[in-house]
Design a protein around this motif. Structure first.
Motif, PDB file in Angstrom:
ATOM      1  N   THR A  41      77.134 -79.106   0.086  1.00 27.75           N
ATOM      2  CA  THR A  41      77.023 -78.988  -1.368  1.00 27.75           C
ATOM      3  C   THR A  41      76.064 -80.028  -1.931  1.00 27.75           C
ATOM      4  N   LEU A  42      75.360 -79.611  -2.957  1.00 32.58           N
ATOM      5  CA  LEU A  42      74.494 -80.507  -3.726  1.00 32.58           C
ATOM      6  C   LEU A  42      74.783 -80.272  -5.193  1.00 32.58           C
ATOM      7  N   THR A  43      74.556 -81.271  -6.021  1.00 37.24           N
ATOM      8  CA  THR A  43      74.733 -81.070  -7.454  1.00 37.24           C
ATOM      9  C   THR A  43      73.435 -81.396  -8.171  1.00 37.24           C
ATOM     10  N   ALA A  44      73.314 -80.851  -9.357  1.00 38.43           N
ATOM     11  CA  ALA A  44      72.144 -81.143 -10.191  1.00 38.43           C
ATOM     12  C   ALA A  44      72.597 -81.117 -11.641  1.00 38.43           C
ATOM     13  N   ASN A  45      72.083 -82.054 -12.441  1.00 42.12           N
ATOM     14  CA  ASN A  45      72.420 -82.081 -13.867  1.00 42.12           C
ATOM     15  C   ASN A  45      71.262 -81.519 -14.667  1.00 42.12           C
ATOM     16  N   PHE A  46      71.591 -80.594 -15.536  1.00 38.04           N
ATOM     17  CA  PHE A  46      70.551 -79.972 -16.370  1.00 38.04           C
ATOM     18  C   PHE A  46      70.900 -80.183 -17.837  1.00 38.04           C
ATOM     19  N   GLU A  47      69.864 -80.303 -18.666  1.00 36.18           N
ATOM     20  CA  GLU A  47      70.116 -80.397 -20.111  1.00 36.18           C
ATOM     21  C   GLU A  47      70.575 -79.059 -20.665  1.00 36.18           C
ATOM     22  N   ASN A  48      70.040 -78.009 -20.113  1.00 38.77           N
ATOM     23  CA  ASN A  48      70.411 -76.672 -20.588  1.00 38.77           C
ATOM     24  C   ASN A  48      70.289 -75.717 -19.418  1.00 38.77           C
ATOM     25  N   ILE A  49      71.337 -74.964 -19.158  1.00 36.56           N
ATOM     26  CA  ILE A  49      71.260 -74.041 -18.016  1.00 36.56           C
ATOM     27  C   ILE A  49      70.928 -72.628 -18.447  1.00 36.56           C
ATOM     28  N   GLY A  50      70.773 -72.405 -19.749  1.00 44.41           N
ATOM     29  CA  GLY A  50      70.431 -71.060 -20.201  1.00 44.41           C
ATOM     30  C   GLY A  50      71.520 -70.077 -19.819  1.00 44.41           C
ATOM     31  N   GLY A  51      71.167 -69.032 -19.089  1.00 45.25           N
ATOM     32  CA  GLY A  51      72.132 -67.992 -18.728  1.00 45.25           C
ATOM     33  C   GLY A  51      72.540 -68.040 -17.268  1.00 45.25           C
ATOM     34  N   LEU A  52      72.409 -69.225 -16.631  1.00 41.91           N
ATOM     35  CA  LEU A  52      72.762 -69.328 -15.209  1.00 41.91           C
ATOM     36  C   LEU A  52      74.252 -69.048 -15.016  1.00 41.91           C
ATOM     37  N   LYS A  53      74.571 -68.305 -13.945  1.00 44.41           N
ATOM     38  CA  LYS A  53      75.968 -67.950 -13.700  1.00 44.41           C
ATOM     39  C   LYS A  53      76.383 -68.394 -12.306  1.00 44.41           C
ATOM     40  N   VAL A  54      77.696 -68.557 -12.136  1.00 42.40           N
ATOM     41  CA  VAL A  54      78.237 -68.853 -10.813  1.00 42.40           C
ATOM     42  C   VAL A  54      77.865 -67.699  -9.883  1.00 42.40           C
ATOM     43  N   ARG A  55      77.552 -68.020  -8.624  1.00 36.88           N
ATOM     44  CA  ARG A  55      77.113 -67.073  -7.598  1.00 36.88           C
ATOM     45  C   ARG A  55      75.640 -66.692  -7.741  1.00 36.88           C
ATOM     46  N   ALA A  56      74.936 -67.314  -8.679  1.00 34.19           N
ATOM     47  CA  ALA A  56      73.497 -67.050  -8.771  1.00 34.19           C
ATOM     48  C   ALA A  56      72.817 -67.655  -7.532  1.00 34.19           C
ATOM     49  N   PRO A  57      71.711 -67.061  -7.084  1.00 35.79           N
ATOM     50  CA  PRO A  57      71.060 -67.581  -5.881  1.00 35.79           C
ATOM     51  C   PRO A  57      70.335 -68.906  -6.110  1.00 35.79           C
ATOM     52  N   THR A 131      65.189 -82.874 -12.498  1.00 32.29           N
ATOM     53  CA  THR A 131      65.550 -81.495 -12.830  1.00 32.29           C
ATOM     54  C   THR A 131      64.792 -81.066 -14.068  1.00 32.29           C
ATOM     55  N   SER A 132      64.575 -79.787 -14.206  1.00 29.46           N
ATOM     56  CA  SER A 132      64.063 -79.289 -15.481  1.00 29.46           C
ATOM     57  C   SER A 132      64.875 -78.076 -15.900  1.00 29.46           C
ATOM     58  N   SER A 133      65.121 -78.009 -17.198  1.00 32.07           N
ATOM     59  CA  SER A 133      66.089 -77.054 -17.724  1.00 32.07           C
ATOM     60  C   SER A 133      65.534 -75.637 -17.784  1.00 32.07           C
ATOM     61  N   ALA A 134      66.446 -74.752 -18.118  1.00 26.00           N
ATOM     62  CA  ALA A 134      66.053 -73.368 -18.311  1.00 26.00           C
ATOM     63  C   ALA A 134      65.215 -73.246 -19.565  1.00 26.00           C
ATOM     64  N   ILE A 135      64.322 -72.285 -19.543  1.00 25.00           N
ATOM     65  CA  ILE A 135      63.524 -72.011 -20.746  1.00 25.00           C
ATOM     66  C   ILE A 135      64.343 -71.092 -21.644  1.00 25.00           C
ATOM     67  N   VAL A 136      64.611 -71.558 -22.855  1.00 23.72           N
ATOM     68  CA  VAL A 136      65.352 -70.716 -23.792  1.00 23.72           C
ATOM     69  C   VAL A 136      64.346 -70.063 -24.725  1.00 23.72           C
ATOM     70  N   LEU A 137      64.333 -68.756 -24.695  1.00 25.81           N
ATOM     71  CA  LEU A 137      63.285 -68.005 -25.383  1.00 25.81           C
ATOM     72  C   LEU A 137      63.267 -68.292 -26.888  1.00 25.81           C
ATOM     73  N   GLU A 138      64.469 -68.409 -27.481  1.00 27.07           N
ATOM     74  CA  GLU A 138      64.541 -68.637 -28.926  1.00 27.07           C
ATOM     75  C   GLU A 138      63.867 -69.953 -29.310  1.00 27.07           C
ATOM     76  N   GLN A 139      64.086 -71.004 -28.482  1.00 30.44           N
ATOM     77  CA  GLN A 139      63.492 -72.305 -28.798  1.00 30.44           C
ATOM     78  C   GLN A 139      61.974 -72.237 -28.765  1.00 30.44           C
ATOM     79  N   LEU A 145      56.583 -70.626 -33.874  1.00 29.98           N
ATOM     80  CA  LEU A 145      56.474 -70.216 -35.276  1.00 29.98           C
ATOM     81  C   LEU A 145      56.263 -71.425 -36.176  1.00 29.98           C
ATOM     82  N   PHE A 146      57.010 -72.531 -35.895  1.00 24.62           N
ATOM     83  CA  PHE A 146      56.873 -73.731 -36.734  1.00 24.62           C
ATOM     84  C   PHE A 146      55.474 -74.310 -36.627  1.00 24.62           C
ATOM     85  N   SER A 147      54.942 -74.378 -35.392  1.00 20.82           N
ATOM     86  CA  SER A 147      53.611 -74.953 -35.222  1.00 20.82           C
ATOM     87  C   SER A 147      52.575 -74.079 -35.904  1.00 20.82           C
TER      88      SER A 147
END
Lengths: 159, 264
Positions: A41-57, A131-139, A145-147
Motif C-alpha cells: 500500500t501507498l498513500t497520497a494526499n491531494f487537495e482535491n480528488i474530483g470524482g475519484l472513486k474507490v476501486r479506480a485504477p 501530488t497534483s490534484s484533479a482538474i475541476v472543470l467548473e473552476q 470567465l473571470f480573466s
C-alpha cells in the motif's frame, strides 16, 4: 427412461452449466481487484480528488499497476488521503509524483504515477511527496470567465 | 343497514383471510420440504431424475431463447450506440444486460412456464389420482419421496440454466456484432472484459437466479400440492403457478437489484 440415460443427461447438463459459468468468468468478465497477497500500500494526499472513486485504477505510463482501496478526509490538514494497493512487482522511486487524471474528456478518473530518478524506492505505507490534484472543470471555466471579464474591462479602459 | 355493513366486511375479509391462510400453509409447506431435504439428498437417483425433468428438458428453450435475445439486444443496441459513435461498446451493453438482468429474469420466466407448470401438473395429478395417499398408506412420506426432490431439482437447475441463457445470449450478440455489423472482434471482447466484473456482475446474477429458482420451485410444488383434486383444479393450479411465479420473480428482482446495484 433408463437410469443410465438420465444420469448421462444430468451429467451433461451440469457440465454445460459449468461451461457456461466458466465462459462468463474467463471470457466475459474480469476478476476485479488484484489478488490481495501480492500488493503493497501507498498513500497520497491531494487537495482535491474530483470524482475519484474507490476501486479506480492506478496507472503508470498507461499500465494498470494497482487500485485505489480507500479515500478519506485528513481532518488535520483538510486534504484527501487516498490509499492505494499496488502490485508487488512494480516499485517506484521515492521522488515519484502522483496526480489525478481523467481518461478521455468525460471518462472515469484514475491516479497516474510518474516515476522519478531517485535510487531508493517507496515501501509499503509510504506516501507520495509530490501530488497534483484533479482538474475541476467548473473552476477552470470560472477562472477563464473571470480573466476574460477582467481583460475586457482593461481594453475598454485603455480605449 | 347494519346487516349490509357486516356483509361488506365479510366480502373484504373473506378473500383476505383465505390468502393469508394460504400463505401460512405455504410457509409450513416450505418448512416441511426443508425438514425432508436430507432424505431427498440421501437418494441422488431421485434428485437426478428431477434435475433431468426440470433442467435437462428446459435446455433447448433456454438456449434458443438466449440466442435470440442476445441477437436482438445487439441489433437494438447497435442502432442506438452508433448515434453516439460508441458502437464498439456493444459488447459491454450485451454482456451487462444479459448477465445482470435478462439471463436470470427471462431465464426464470421461461423456467416457470416450462418446468414450473410441469411440476405443478405432475404433483396435482398424483394427488388427484390419490398416488400421494397411496404412498402414505405404504408408509412412504410423499414429502420426502416426491416433493422435496422436485423442489431441489428446480433450485439446482435454475442457476445453471440462467448461466446458459447468458452465455448463449452473449454468443448471439457476438454473432450479430462481429460478423454481421462488422465490429472489431478484439475490442468487442476486451471492452466487455474490462467492464464486466466477475464478483459484482456475474456472481450477483447467479445469486439472483438461485433466489428465483427457490421461489419458482416452491410455488410450483405448493400449487400442485394445494390443487383441488379435479381436472379443473389442476388446470387452474398450473395457470396460477405461471402467473404467480412471473409476478414473484419480477418483484424479487426489483428487491434484489435494489440491494445489489445502488449506483455506487
Amino acid at each position: 427412461m433408463k437410469r443410465t440415460t438420465i444420469d448421462f443427461w444430468v451429467g451433461l447438463f451440469a457440465l454445460m452449466g459449468a461451461a457456461a459459468l466458466l465462459f462468463l468468468a474467463l471470457k466475459v468478465s474480469n476478476q476485479g481487484a488484484l489478488p490481495a497477497s501480492s500488493t503493497y500500500t501507498l498513500t497520497a494526499n491531494f487537495e482535491n480528488i474530483g470524482g475519484l472513486k474507490v476501486r479506480a485504477p492506478v496507472k503508470s505510463a498507461g499500465v494498470v499497476v494497482g487500485r485505489v482501496t480507500a479515500i478519506e478526509l485528513d481532518t488535520e490538514r483538510y486534504m484527501a488521503r487516498v490509499t492505494m494497493a499496488l502490485d508487488e512487482q512494480y516499485r517506484f522511486s521515492r521522488d515519484s509524483s502522483a496526480e489525478i487524471l481523467t481518461s478521455g474528456l468525460l471518462g472515469e478518473q484514475y491516479v497516474g504515477i510518474a516515476s522519478g530518478a531517485d535510487d531508493k524506492t517507496l515501501g509499503s505505507g509510504d506516501s507520495f511527496k509530490i501530488t497534483s490534484s484533479a482538474i475541476v472543470l467548473e473552476q477552470i471555466i470560472s477562472r477563464f470567465l473571470f480573466s476574460k471579464a477582467a481583460g475586457d474591462d482593461n481594453t475598454t479602459m485603455e480605449k | 343497514m347494519g346487516n349490509r355493513f357486516v356483509r361488506l366486511c365479510q366480502s373484504i375479509g373473506a378473500p383476505l383471510t383465505a390468502r393469508i391462510i394460504k400463505l401460512g400453509f405455504a410457509c409450513r409447506f416450505l418448512l416441511g420440504i426443508l425438514r425432508h431435504s436430507p432424505a431427498a439428498f440421501a437418494r441422488p437417483q431421485l434428485l437426478a431424475r428431477e434435475i433431468w425433468f426440470a433442467g435437462v428438458l428446459s435446455i433447448l428453450i433456454i438456449t434458443v431463447s438466449g440466442l435470440f435475445v442476445g441477437m436482438v439486444l445487439a441489433l437494438q443496441g447497435y442502432d442506438t450506440l452508433q448515434r453516439f459513435g460508441a458502437s464498439s461498446s456493444l459488447g459491454i451493453l450485451v454482456a451487462l444486460s444479459l448477465v445482470r438482468e435478462l439471463g436470470p429474469v427471462v431465464g426464470a420466466l421461461l423456467f416457470a412456464s416450462r418446468a414450473g407448470s410441469a411440476i405443478t401438473a405432475e404433483i396435482g395429478l398424483m394427488k388427484a389420482t390419490e398416488q400421494l395417499s397411496a404412498m402414505e398408506m405404504m408408509a412412504v412420506n410423499p414429502m420426502a419421496r416426491v416433493i422435496a426432490p422436485k423442489f431441489w431439482g428446480g433450485v439446482i437447475s435454475m442457476p445453471l440454466l440462467a448461466a446458459m441463457f447468458s452465455a448463449t445470449g452473449i454468443f448471439g450478440g457476438y454473432l450479430i456484432g462481429v460478423p454481421l455489423l462488422g465490429l472489431d472482434e478484439g475490442s468487442f471482447w476486451s471492452q466487455m472484459q474490462g467492464a464486466v466484473d466477475f464478483r459484482l456482475d456475474v456472481m450477483n446474477g447467479v445469486i439472483k437466479s438461485v433466489f428465483f429458482g427457490c421461489a419458482i420451485a416452491l410455488i410450483a410444488a405448493f400449487e400442485g400440492y394445494d390443487a383441488p383434486p379435479t381436472a379443473e383444479g389442476i388446470s387452474t393450479a398450473t395457470t396460477r403457478t405461471v402467473v404467480t411465479s412471473a409476478l414473484v420473480v419480477l418483484a424479487l428482482d426489483f428487491v434484489l437489484t435494489a440491494f445489489m446495484f445502488r449506483g455506487v
